[in-house]
Design a protein around this motif. Structure first.
Motif, short mmCIF file in Angstrom:
data_model
loop_
_atom_site.label_atom_id
_atom_site.label_comp_id
_atom_site.label_asym_id
_atom_site.label_seq_id
_atom_site.Cartn_x
_atom_site.Cartn_y
_atom_site.Cartn_z
N MET A 149 1.03 -1.14 0.22
CA MET A 149 0.06 -0.29 0.12
C MET A 149 0.88 1.48 -0.17
O MET A 149 0.49 1.87 0.65
N GLY A 150 2.01 1.09 -0.70
CA GLY A 150 2.65 1.97 -0.62
C GLY A 150 2.57 3.77 -1.52
O GLY A 150 2.28 4.89 -1.17
N THR A 151 1.52 3.02 -2.47
CA THR A 151 0.92 4.19 -3.04
C THR A 151 -0.76 3.86 -2.60
O THR A 151 -1.13 3.26 -3.69
N VAL A 152 -1.35 4.65 -2.26
CA VAL A 152 -3.33 4.34 -2.38
C VAL A 152 -3.47 5.52 -3.44
O VAL A 152 -3.87 6.68 -2.83
N THR A 153 -4.17 5.55 -4.40
CA THR A 153 -5.37 6.19 -4.72
C THR A 153 -7.04 5.37 -5.19
O THR A 153 -6.77 4.09 -5.10
N PRO A 154 -7.57 5.79 -5.37
CA PRO A 154 -9.35 5.22 -5.97
C PRO A 154 -9.17 4.12 -7.34
O PRO A 154 -9.21 2.82 -6.59
N ASP A 155 -8.20 4.30 -7.55
CA ASP A 155 -8.57 3.66 -8.36
C ASP A 155 -6.94 2.34 -8.04
O ASP A 155 -7.51 0.90 -8.50
N GLY A 156 -6.20 3.24 -7.48
CA GLY A 156 -5.11 1.36 -6.88
C GLY A 156 -6.57 0.67 -6.16
O GLY A 156 -5.80 -0.34 -6.14
N LEU A 157 -6.93 1.24 -5.00
CA LEU A 157 -7.77 0.44 -4.39
C LEU A 157 -8.26 -0.46 -4.20
O LEU A 157 -8.36 -2.07 -3.85
N LYS A 158 -9.52 0.20 -5.93
CA LYS A 158 -10.09 -1.08 -6.29
C LYS A 158 -9.16 -2.32 -7.04
O LYS A 158 -10.21 -3.39 -6.96
N ASN A 159 -8.07 -1.74 -7.82
CA ASN A 159 -7.67 -3.21 -7.94
C ASN A 159 -6.66 -4.68 -7.48
O ASN A 159 -6.65 -4.86 -6.96
N TYR A 160 -6.04 -3.64 -5.92
CA TYR A 160 -6.23 -4.13 -4.78
C TYR A 160 -6.97 -5.19 -4.80
O TYR A 160 -6.56 -5.93 -4.40
N VAL A 161 -8.32 -4.59 -4.55
CA VAL A 161 -9.42 -5.56 -3.60
C VAL A 161 -9.84 -6.62 -4.58
O VAL A 161 -9.89 -7.94 -4.92
N GLN A 162 -9.51 -6.77 -6.34
CA GLN A 162 -9.79 -6.86 -7.27
C GLN A 162 -8.77 -8.25 -7.50
O GLN A 162 -8.77 -9.79 -7.58
N ALA A 163 -7.93 -8.07 -7.77
CA ALA A 163 -6.67 -8.85 -7.05
C ALA A 163 -6.01 -9.26 -6.13
O ALA A 163 -6.11 -11.03 -5.95
N LEU A 164 -6.76 -9.28 -4.98
CA LEU A 164 -7.14 -9.85 -3.64
C LEU A 164 -8.10 -11.14 -3.79
O LEU A 164 -7.76 -12.21 -3.75
N GLN A 165 -9.10 -10.59 -4.47
CA GLN A 165 -10.25 -11.75 -4.29
C GLN A 165 -10.06 -12.48 -5.93
O GLN A 165 -10.13 -13.39 -5.68
N ALA A 166 -8.42 -12.52 -6.78
CA ALA A 166 -8.85 -13.29 -7.25
C ALA A 166 -7.70 -14.62 -6.88
O ALA A 166 -7.90 -16.01 -7.34
N TYR A 167 -6.58 -13.55 -6.50
CA TYR A 167 -5.97 -14.68 -5.12
C TYR A 167 -6.30 -15.66 -4.60
O TYR A 167 -6.25 -17.02 -4.10
N ASN A 168 -7.45 -15.39 -3.86
CA ASN A 168 -8.04 -16.37 -2.71
C ASN A 168 -8.65 -16.81 -3.58
O ASN A 168 -9.36 -18.12 -3.07
N ALA A 169 -9.96 -16.83 -4.23
CA ALA A 169 -10.63 -17.30 -5.44
C ALA A 169 -9.04 -18.96 -5.89
O ALA A 169 -9.54 -20.02 -5.27
N ALA A 170 -8.03 -18.43 -6.03
CA ALA A 170 -7.04 -18.99 -6.61
C ALA A 170 -6.84 -20.24 -5.60
O ALA A 170 -5.60 -21.15 -5.92
N LYS A 171 -6.87 -19.96 -4.01
CA LYS A 171 -6.40 -20.27 -2.96
C LYS A 171 -4.53 -20.33 -3.24
O LYS A 171 -4.20 -21.10 -2.59
N ARG A 172 -4.71 -19.31 -3.69
CA ARG A 172 -2.71 -18.74 -3.88
C ARG A 172 -2.81 -17.40 -2.20
O ARG A 172 -3.47 -16.79 -2.21
N PRO A 173 -1.13 -17.53 -1.39
CA PRO A 173 -1.06 -16.97 -0.65
C PRO A 173 -1.38 -15.41 -1.25
O PRO A 173 -1.28 -15.04 -2.23
N VAL A 174 -1.64 -14.52 -0.51
CA VAL A 174 -1.57 -13.13 -0.83
C VAL A 174 -0.59 -12.67 0.74
O VAL A 174 -1.22 -13.02 1.95
N VAL A 175 -0.47 -11.72 0.20
CA VAL A 175 1.03 -11.03 1.88
C VAL A 175 0.53 -9.50 1.92
O VAL A 175 -0.05 -8.70 0.48
N PHE A 176 0.05 -8.95 2.74
CA PHE A 176 0.08 -7.89 2.64
C PHE A 176 0.98 -6.58 3.61
O PHE A 176 0.03 -6.91 4.66
N ASP A 177 1.64 -5.42 3.06
CA ASP A 177 1.91 -4.44 3.17
C ASP A 177 1.26 -3.66 3.79
O ASP A 177 0.47 -2.68 2.49
N PRO A 178 0.38 -2.98 4.75
CA PRO A 178 0.29 -1.74 4.70
C PRO A 178 0.96 -0.37 5.37
O PRO A 178 1.12 0.33 6.35
#
Length: 504
Positions: free
Chosen positions: A287-316
């Motif tokens: 989360m080094g750079t936060v923008t509205p579009d960036g946040l939407k991309n983060y959410v979509q990618a997170l959910q895609a990796y969750n659906a694939a049951k792959r690891p996700v690292v969150f660096d707030p």
């Protein structure tokens, strides 16, 4: 129904004899050991009357159930069936495997002792849930020892199992193993084909003045000894590390990934995430750079990796610096599951609901080590994730096990993006080994990163931050290469210890 997945890292075998237990209460010793990190308990009593064995087994099983730890009974298969515990352990002279399986039914753990390649292969072919290999060293707790096989004997049995297609069969070693030699025993069996899953101990815990502390010490040694397995797995698999991160660190993160043997991609456009998630890697949401579009991309990618049951690292990054970042953190945490959450003290306090004002992304340390350990432990429990609290001493917790990693160098704090690239390193470790044990993967990535920094800073050509960076990349690469070549001398620099987490 298959037997449940079990953590064999710290396997306690009880001994009720006065020579080992003394005047201590066995139930109290077992409970303290569980508080210290014992992951499986075997009740062994070869001499007491059956009614005493049944009563003691019921009492101990009630204790292990509180900690969600499997409880096995040595030899007394009928008692295990009567009390409904998780399984048994049988020796070569005990009940036959097929008879034990018939009495217990499906889904129970049946471990078998093996002191030779022939015994191990026979037990594996029968369908043993795990093997107890030994005796490693001479011990006073088991008088009917056929032979002392030593670490070399353990290694040869593991090699034979792997050669015959039994590489996935869990194994522990037993016999004279304690905190001082557990790491060496496990390291001497490290190979790309098969390693020990843990150590079984008796007197090292049962006879200890503080069973919880003894269990923690052994746990730290065992987890530390598993680090090479993770590093080798990264080098062998070359996993994808998908970084959604800021422009400042993209090049550095990519170079770090390549140095440790991972395959980096810097892709912030989430439409690619569903396809990338299918490639067997891990995602880093930085989360080094936060923008509205960036946040939407983060959410979509997170959910895609969750659906694939792959690891996700969150660096707030800078989570407490602004209202925008605090809001983004809440959105992301509510949008999916993170395998690992990494941050400094201020960032993780913000995630935990503590009001913290950060000046930029840096954090001023105000918590004691005990407070940091509790923060990491509590966050891990809240989010069902591994938590990595970074600092001079890094704390890693999965909510049950909490460890400290004391590797690193002050020059890391003088380079832009080292925290972000630690996330990259850990993502590769999770992609390669997270399905086995995400905590071990996180500890391994953190320790490798810190040791490489120490080795780089010690180079004669390093005079400051500018000369440190290329040396650091070199050392990450050299650790990976040395490990692949079987040279594990760098492990002597690893400083990993289990931590006692005190309640507030």
């Amino acid at each position: 129904m298959a037997a449940p997945k079990v953590d064999y890292s710290v396997y306690l075998v009880t001994d009720s004899t006065p020579a080992i237990l003394g005047d201590a209460d066995l139930a109290s010793v077992v409970e303290q050991s569980l508080q210290g990190g014992v992951t499986i308990v075997q009740y062994r009593d070869k001499h007491s009357p059956r009614d005493h064995v049944v009563a003691t087994a019921r009492k101990l099983h009630q204790i292990t159930q509180k900690y969600n730890v499997p409880f096995l009974i040595n030899d007394h298969v009928d008692v295990a069936a009567e009390i409904g515990c998780e399984g048994v352990h049988i020796g070569q002279d005990d009940m036959a495997f097929e008879e034990a399986k018939r009495l217990l039914g499906e889904g129970k753990i049946i471990g078998i002792t093996a002191s030779s390649k022939e015994e191990a292969l026979k037990a594996a072919s029968q369908g043993a849930t795990y093997l107890g290999i030994g005796t490693v060293y001479a011990t006073s707790t088991k008088k009917d020892t056929k032979s002392i096989i030593g670490p070399v004997g353990v290694s040869s049995i593991l090699a034979a199992l792997a050669a015959e297609g039994h590489g996935a069969l869990p194994t522990v070693c037993i016999g004279g193993v304690n905190a001082s030699n557990a790491r060496d025993v496990m390291r001497q069996t490290v190979s790309p084909r098969k390693t020990l899953d843990g150590v079984a101990v008796v007197s090292a815990i049962v006879a200890a003045r503080d069973p919880a502390a003894a269990a923690r010490e052994i746990q730290g040694a065992v987890i530390g000894a598993k680090i090479p397995e993770v590093i080798l797995s990264i080098a062998r698999k070359g996993p994808l590390s998908h970084n959604m991160t800021n422009l400042v660190v993209q090049n550095f993160a990519a170079n770090v990934a390549l140095a440790i043997g991972a395959s980096p991609i810097m892709a912030n456009y989430a439409e690619e995430a569903a396809d990338l998630a299918k490639l067997g890697g891990a995602l880093v949401v930085n989360m080094g750079t936060v923008t509205p579009d960036g946040l939407k991309n983060y959410v979509q990618a997170l959910q895609a990796y969750n659906a694939a049951k792959r690891p996700v690292v969150f660096d707030p990054v800078g989570a407490g610096a602004t209202a925008v970042r605090r809001s983004a953190v809440k959105t992301l945490l509510a949008s999916g599951h993170f395998t690992l959450i990494k941050g400094n003290e201020g960032e993780l306090q913000t995630l935990h609901g503590v009001s913290v004002t950060q000046h930029g992304v840096d954090s001023t340390s105000t918590l004691s080590l005990a407070q940091k350990a509790r923060l990491a432990r509590d966050l891990a429990r809240t989010h069902a994730a591994v938590v990595l609290l970074t600092g001079k001493t890094d704390i890693v917790s999965d909510g049950t096990r909490t460890l400290r990693v004391d590797n690193g160098h002050e020059l890391l704090g003088m380079i832009t993006g080292t925290g972000c690239t630690l996330g990259t390193t850990v993502s590769a470790a999770l992609a390669a080994h997270g399905h086995v044990d995400p905590l071990v993967a996180a500890v391994a990535g953190t320790a490798m990163f810190g040791v490489a920094a120490e080795m780089a800073a010690a180079r004669s050509e390093v005079r400051g931050p500018g000369t440190f960076v290329p040396a650091f990349l070199d050392e990450l690469y050299l650790i990976r290469k040395a490990s692949a070549d079987g040279d594990m001398r760098w492990l002597t620099m690893v400083k990993v210890q289990a931590v006692e987490v005190q309640e507030a």
